[in-house]
Write a protein that holds these residues in place. Structure first.
Motif, mmCIF file in Angstrom:
data_model
loop_
_atom_site.group_PDB
_atom_site.id
_atom_site.type_symbol
_atom_site.label_atom_id
_atom_site.label_comp_id
_atom_site.label_asym_id
_atom_site.label_seq_id
_atom_site.Cartn_x
_atom_site.Cartn_y
_atom_site.Cartn_z
ATOM 1 N N LEU A 126 0.834 -1.212 0.000
ATOM 2 C CA LEU A 126 0.000 0.000 0.000
ATOM 3 C C LEU A 126 0.865 1.258 0.000
ATOM 4 O O LEU A 126 0.576 2.223 -0.716
ATOM 5 N N LEU A 127 1.916 1.249 0.816
ATOM 6 C CA LEU A 127 2.783 2.424 0.870
ATOM 7 C C LEU A 127 3.604 2.559 -0.407
ATOM 8 O O LEU A 127 3.777 3.668 -0.919
ATOM 9 N N LEU A 128 4.095 1.444 -0.923
ATOM 10 C CA LEU A 128 4.854 1.495 -2.180
ATOM 11 C C LEU A 128 4.007 2.093 -3.300
ATOM 12 O O LEU A 128 4.492 2.907 -4.094
ATOM 13 N N LYS A 129 2.746 1.703 -3.347
ATOM 14 C CA LYS A 129 1.845 2.241 -4.363
ATOM 15 C C LYS A 129 1.667 3.749 -4.181
ATOM 16 O O LYS A 129 1.679 4.518 -5.146
ATOM 17 N N ARG A 130 1.528 4.171 -2.928
ATOM 18 C CA ARG A 130 1.356 5.603 -2.650
ATOM 19 C C ARG A 130 2.613 6.395 -3.024
ATOM 20 O O ARG A 130 2.525 7.565 -3.403
ATOM 21 N N LEU A 131 3.778 5.745 -2.917
ATOM 22 C CA LEU A 131 5.038 6.396 -3.278
ATOM 23 C C LEU A 131 5.302 6.362 -4.776
ATOM 24 O O LEU A 131 6.251 6.989 -5.258
#
Length: 379
Positions: free
Chosen positions: A60-65
């Motif tokens: 989820l965080l990788l996608k947001r980044l």
């Protein structure tokens, strides 16, 4: 105008909730980058952790980044690896560096050195992120020519955490921890007002001439913050002249013009303060502003490497249990307020003249103590 302010005060009294119990605040300082923020974020990012979500939270965080094709199946997550706050790396030669800055300043070539270190260890794809309360830019001396992904607690991290809540719903301990951590971050970023209160307040602002009045109030608020900060600096110089006249006059970069530029968010307006050079070696002691005030040692390591190393060793003697880093020793005062985006608690402290005097005295006493330690050790 009086009616508007009275209405706002009534809305605040009715709808703004008082601070609730928060386990994170009880156990750790809310600004503890390593032992609170980095460790909790690393826990959520670690696929092997007991949140039982595997790689989902990390992805989820990788996608947001905006990071694609990252092999999250072979990931290890570490805190304070080679002084890197959070390191996410895998067996595919990929590494994600998260440099976590709550209030601490940048070191010389810090982000650049971390990137080069991971490159030397054989990682071909490296993403460097810079995490701050508001998504601030790192200094050029820290990043050099390195591309850096900016990340803020106020926007990206809080939004990511809210996405995580529904995924950890069946893990009550983790779920409540995430809820409380969100509340802590909202308090740190002064975004903890209740939704009902904010909606009612927006309705009032749109009535009549209130919108234009608010614009004036915003300018006046920043001017008040500047005046309060200037008062602290003036109290510092006055107390130093009375209590420690033998130090002479400091080099002053915290001028009235510099403080007003700070609140106008002018470029390079942080890191202003008072400097007291040593008479017995290169370097000295200083009191500086980076949203919060602190005191510490300084010495140019390129020009005077031996003296800098001597001060590094002294810092390790003063605080042997602190994290290992290339930063000379520094410390916050007993009363530690945010002068950039003060919380309600900070504002209560700042408007009290006696508290401002205590802040000033504490900083000068701490600075003098550091100077005395250096003098006893090296003079």
């Amino acid at each position: 105008m009086d009616d508007f302010l009275q209405t706002v005060a009534l809305l605040r009294a009715r709808y703004q909730r008082p601070p609730a119990f928060n386990l994170f605040s009880v156990l750790r300082s809310s600004s503890d980058e390593v032992r609170l923020h980095s460790r909790f974020l690393a826990f959520l990012l670690d696929p092997k952790a007991t949140h039982h979500q595997g790689t989902t939270l990390l992805n989820l965080l990788l996608k947001r980044l905006g990071i694609e094709n990252f092999d999250s199946e072979s990931v290890t997550v570490e805190v304070e690896y080679q002084n890197i706050d959070i390191l996410v790396r895998n067996l595919s030669g990929q590494a994600l560096i998260i440099e976590n800055k709550i209030y601490a300043g940048d070191q010389d070539e810090q982000l650049w050195r971390y990137h080069q270190r991971m490159h030397a260890e054989g990682y071909a794809e490296i993403w460097t992120t810079y995490l701050t309360l508001e998504g601030s830019e790192p200094t050029e001396r820290s990043r050099k020519s390195l591309p850096v992904i900016l990340l803020s607690y106020e926007a990206e991290i809080v939004s990511w955490l809210k996405d995580c809540v529904s995924l950890v719903a069946r893990e009550p301990g983790v779920r409540e921890s995430v809820f409380q951590y969100i509340e802590l971050l909202q308090k740190l970023t002064s975004s903890d007002q209740s939704e009902i209160y904010m909606n009612k307040l927006k309705e009032q602002i749109l009535l009549g001439e209130n919108l234009f009045v608010i614009a004036d109030i915003n300018h006046a608020f920043n001017a008040v913050l500047a005046d309060l900060q200037i008062d602290i600096w003036e109290r510092m110089t006055a107390y130093q002249a009375r209590q420690y006249p033998q130090l002479g006059k400091p080099e002053i970069s915290a001028t009235k013009e510099a403080v007003y530029a700070y609140y106008k968010k002018a470029k390079n307006s942080k890191y202003i303060g008072l400097t007291f050079p040593f008479t017995f070696m290169k370097g000295g002691v200083y009191i500086e502003l980076n949203h919060r005030l602190y005191s510490g040692y300084y010495c140019d390591g390129e020009q005077f490497p031996e003296d800098r190393e001597r001060l590094m060793a002294l810092g390790r003697l003063i605080a042997p249990n602190t994290r290992s880093s290339g930063t000379l020793f520094w410390k916050f005062p007993k009363i530690n307020v945010n002068l950039h985006t003060p919380t309600n608690e900070d504002l209560v402290l700042l408007r009290d003249p006696q508290t401002r005097e205590l802040i000033a005295v504490s900083l000068i006493d701490d600075m003098h103590d550091l100077l005395q330690r250096a003098h006893q050790q090296f003079a």
